[in-house]
Design a protein around this motif. Sequence first.
Motif, PDB file in Angstrom:
ATOM      1  N   ALA A  21       0.442  -1.117  -0.100  1.00  0.00           N
ATOM      2  CA  ALA A  21       0.325   0.085   0.353  1.00  0.00           C
ATOM      3  C   ALA A  21       0.525   1.729  -0.189  1.00  0.00           C
ATOM      4  O   ALA A  21       2.171   1.415   0.800  1.00  0.00           O
ATOM      5  N   THR A  22       0.469   2.528  -0.943  1.00  0.00           N
ATOM      6  CA  THR A  22       1.369   3.210  -0.893  1.00  0.00           C
ATOM      7  C   THR A  22       0.909   3.976  -0.114  1.00  0.00           C
ATOM      8  O   THR A  22      -0.737   4.149   0.211  1.00  0.00           O
ATOM      9  N   ALA A  32      -9.070   5.924  -4.615  1.00  0.00           N
ATOM     10  CA  ALA A  32      -7.550   5.241  -3.895  1.00  0.00           C
ATOM     11  C   ALA A  32      -8.023   3.277  -4.242  1.00  0.00           C
ATOM     12  O   ALA A  32      -6.873   2.510  -3.705  1.00  0.00           O
ATOM     13  N   VAL A  33      -9.271   3.436  -3.911  1.00  0.00           N
ATOM     14  CA  VAL A  33      -9.471   1.549  -3.918  1.00  0.00           C
ATOM     15  C   VAL A  33      -8.836   1.552  -5.469  1.00  0.00           C
ATOM     16  O   VAL A  33      -8.270   0.496  -5.030  1.00  0.00           O
ATOM     17  N   ARG A  34      -9.328   1.602  -6.035  1.00  0.00           N
ATOM     18  CA  ARG A  34      -9.787   1.319  -7.212  1.00  0.00           C
ATOM     19  C   ARG A  34      -7.338   1.247  -7.544  1.00  0.00           C
ATOM     20  O   ARG A  34      -7.219  -0.052  -8.300  1.00  0.00           O
ATOM     21  N   ARG A  35      -7.254   2.430  -7.050  1.00  0.00           N
ATOM     22  CA  ARG A  35      -5.326   2.256  -7.862  1.00  0.00           C
ATOM     23  C   ARG A  35      -4.244   0.590  -6.655  1.00  0.00           C
ATOM     24  O   ARG A  35      -3.704   0.383  -7.301  1.00  0.00           O
ATOM     25  N   GLN A  36      -5.036   0.829  -5.453  1.00  0.00           N
ATOM     26  CA  GLN A  36      -4.648  -0.437  -4.229  1.00  0.00           C
ATOM     27  C   GLN A  36      -5.255  -1.440  -5.344  1.00  0.00           C
ATOM     28  O   GLN A  36      -3.968  -2.457  -5.838  1.00  0.00           O
ATOM     29  N   ARG A  61       0.696   7.463   0.198  1.00  0.00           N
ATOM     30  CA  ARG A  61      -0.693   8.547  -0.677  1.00  0.00           C
ATOM     31  C   ARG A  61      -2.204   7.796  -0.435  1.00  0.00           C
ATOM     32  O   ARG A  61      -3.136   8.433   0.354  1.00  0.00           O
ATOM     33  N   ASP A  62      -2.125   6.761  -1.073  1.00  0.00           N
ATOM     34  CA  ASP A  62      -3.439   5.423  -0.454  1.00  0.00           C
ATOM     35  C   ASP A  62      -3.826   5.827   0.867  1.00  0.00           C
ATOM     36  O   ASP A  62      -5.346   5.508   0.309  1.00  0.00           O
ATOM     37  N   ASP A  89     -12.890  10.322  -4.122  1.00  0.00           N
ATOM     38  CA  ASP A  89     -11.695  10.028  -3.736  1.00  0.00           C
ATOM     39  C   ASP A  89     -11.086   9.147  -3.459  1.00  0.00           C
ATOM     40  O   ASP A  89      -9.985   8.354  -3.456  1.00  0.00           O
ATOM     41  N   HIS A 108      -5.339   9.212   1.798  1.00  0.00           N
ATOM     42  CA  HIS A 108      -6.406   9.153   1.172  1.00  0.00           C
ATOM     43  C   HIS A 108      -7.742   8.040   1.648  1.00  0.00           C
ATOM     44  O   HIS A 108      -8.752   9.193   1.818  1.00  0.00           O
ATOM     45  N   ILE A 109      -7.457   7.099   2.272  1.00  0.00           N
ATOM     46  CA  ILE A 109      -8.838   6.222   2.508  1.00  0.00           C
ATOM     47  C   ILE A 109      -9.435   6.418   3.970  1.00  0.00           C
ATOM     48  O   ILE A 109     -10.176   6.688   4.477  1.00  0.00           O
TER      49      ILE A 109
END
Length: 85
Positions: A21-22, A72-76, A24-25, A68, A28-29
């Motif tokens: 997990a980054t 963030a969840v989609r990036r993960q 940043r993500d 947002d 955001h969450i």
Amino acid sequence: MSENNQWDERRSESGKPMVPATPRDVAHIRVGSFILVFAVALALMGFVSTLPVLTGIAIVVALITVVDIVLAVRRQKKRNVGEAG
């Protein structure tokens, strides 16, 4: 010390760190969830006290926050690793 420790940060072929997990993500969450709670509370207070401007602003902030968090969840999920993957 062993060179292949399970806590070592692995790197991709291009040299970029591969982490579940980054930061940043995660930020955001987590921050988004707190903002969402307060936005819903403000929207309810605005609705109860018949202040449509406060209700409208809180609803817009809540919608932006939800978008947002979803992004963030989609990036993960794209990484196929970590808690969301």
